[in-house]
Write an enzyme that holds these catalytic residues in place. Structure first.
Site, short mmCIF file in Angstrom:
data_model
loop_
_atom_site.label_atom_id
_atom_site.label_comp_id
_atom_site.label_asym_id
_atom_site.label_seq_id
_atom_site.Cartn_x
_atom_site.Cartn_y
_atom_site.Cartn_z
N ARG A 93 8.61 -42.56 -16.91
CA ARG A 93 8.59 -42.92 -15.49
C ARG A 93 7.17 -43.06 -14.96
NH1 ARG A 93 13.27 -43.16 -17.83
NH2 ARG A 93 15.09 -42.96 -16.48
N GLY A 139 1.14 -18.91 -4.72
CA GLY A 139 1.95 -19.84 -3.96
C GLY A 139 1.57 -21.29 -4.13
N ARG A 150 7.90 -17.39 -2.66
CA ARG A 150 7.17 -18.66 -2.61
C ARG A 150 6.49 -19.04 -3.92
NH1 ARG A 150 4.85 -14.47 -0.90
NH2 ARG A 150 2.67 -13.99 -1.29
N CYS A 185 -18.99 -31.44 0.27
CA CYS A 185 -18.45 -30.34 -0.50
C CYS A 185 -17.72 -29.39 0.45
CB CYS A 185 -19.55 -29.60 -1.28
SG CYS A 185 -20.58 -28.49 -0.29
N CYS A 226 -1.34 -13.53 3.42
CA CYS A 226 0.10 -13.69 3.58
C CYS A 226 0.79 -12.35 3.80
CB CYS A 226 0.69 -14.38 2.35
SG CYS A 226 0.08 -16.05 2.05
#
Length: 258
Positions: free
Chosen positions: A11, A38, A70, A170, A186
């Site tokens: 594909r 994550g 996650r 940068c 998190c």
């Protein structure tokens, strides 16, 4: 390319922008992924599925139950395992033909420069500014394009920093090393799980485009995603003429010190 590879990547090969030549470039490439959490999970999984021939995972953490909401490269059965090793197992389950190197370490600047000597592209999937700036400095030194992403709560961002291009900034041009940016985790702020998949997948897409040499990369642009409204914002980012990392005057001094 053997018959199995022609089938596996058919594909991609059907795409005029990739074809056999582009897929061959992917198979010969080396992607260095900093962080196997994550963002690193979907990014590395798509790199492996898409046929990037060598993937190095760098992460010093272990799989925890709180990660599994996650960090889709890991599983309940692998709680307690090093994330790099868990990720290696997941990538081989997706595509046993790729080479995966798992490094359980928090790489410093010198180590990052060493790792980048053989890298085609670097994906920064880390979660703190100290690591991001070290990765950026090493990429500038090694002249390797950097695909950087970040997610927190319902917000995500992604960009490419390719200082092989004279006009490309940068990471430090956008987020100066001496800036007053506060790390948010998190574990304290939370994160909407699918958002990590969206941004990590975009990192993989940008990395593969850079390897193949097709399309227009995100160099000079920062994409911001508001996951609540599902709205994208694109911001132009210019190279800072006196950036202490990538401007020619300071870069030459930095290289001399190494």
């Amino acid at each position: 390319m053997n018959d199995n590879q022609l089938l596996r990547y058919s594909r991609h090969i059907l795409l005029d922008e990739i074809g056999i030549e582009g897929q061959t470039r992917l198979l010969a490439a080396h992607a260095l992924v900093i962080g196997a959490g994550g963002l690193g999970s979907p990014a590395a999984m798509y790199l492996a599925a898409g046929g990037v021939g060598r993937i190095t995972l760098v992460d010093d953490d272990a799989v925890d139950l709180t990660n599994l909401q996650r960090q889709i490269m890991h599983s309940t059965a692998r709680i307690g395992q090093p994330k790099a090793e868990s990720g290696k197992q997941a990538l081989y389950e997706i595509n046993p033909e790729v080479e995966v190197v798992a490094l359980r370490e928090r790489a410093d600047l010198a180590r990052l420069v060493e790792l980048m000597r053989s890298a085609s592209v670097v994906l920064d999937c880390s979660d703190n500014f100290a690591t991001r700036h070290a990765v950026n400095r090493a990429c500038v030194q090694a002249k390797v394009p950097l695909v950087a992403g970040a997610v927190i709560r319902f917000d995500g961002q992604v960009s490419v920093f390719d200082t092989r291009l004279p006009e490309s900034p940068c990471y430090a041009c956008l987020f100066p090393e001496d800036g007053k940016f506060e790390d948010v985790a998190c574990s304290t702020m939370g994160v909407f799980a699918p958002l990590a998949g969206v941004i990590g997948s975009l990192q993989a897409a940008e990395a593969m485009k850079l390897i193949v040499g097709t399309g227009r990369s995100l160099a000079g642009r920062l994409l911001l995603l508001d996951g609540r409204a599902m709205e994208w914002t694109s911001i132009g980012v210019a190279r800072h003429g006196t950036c202490p990392v990538c401007s020619s005057r300071f870069a030459a001094h930095f290289q001399a010190r190494l």
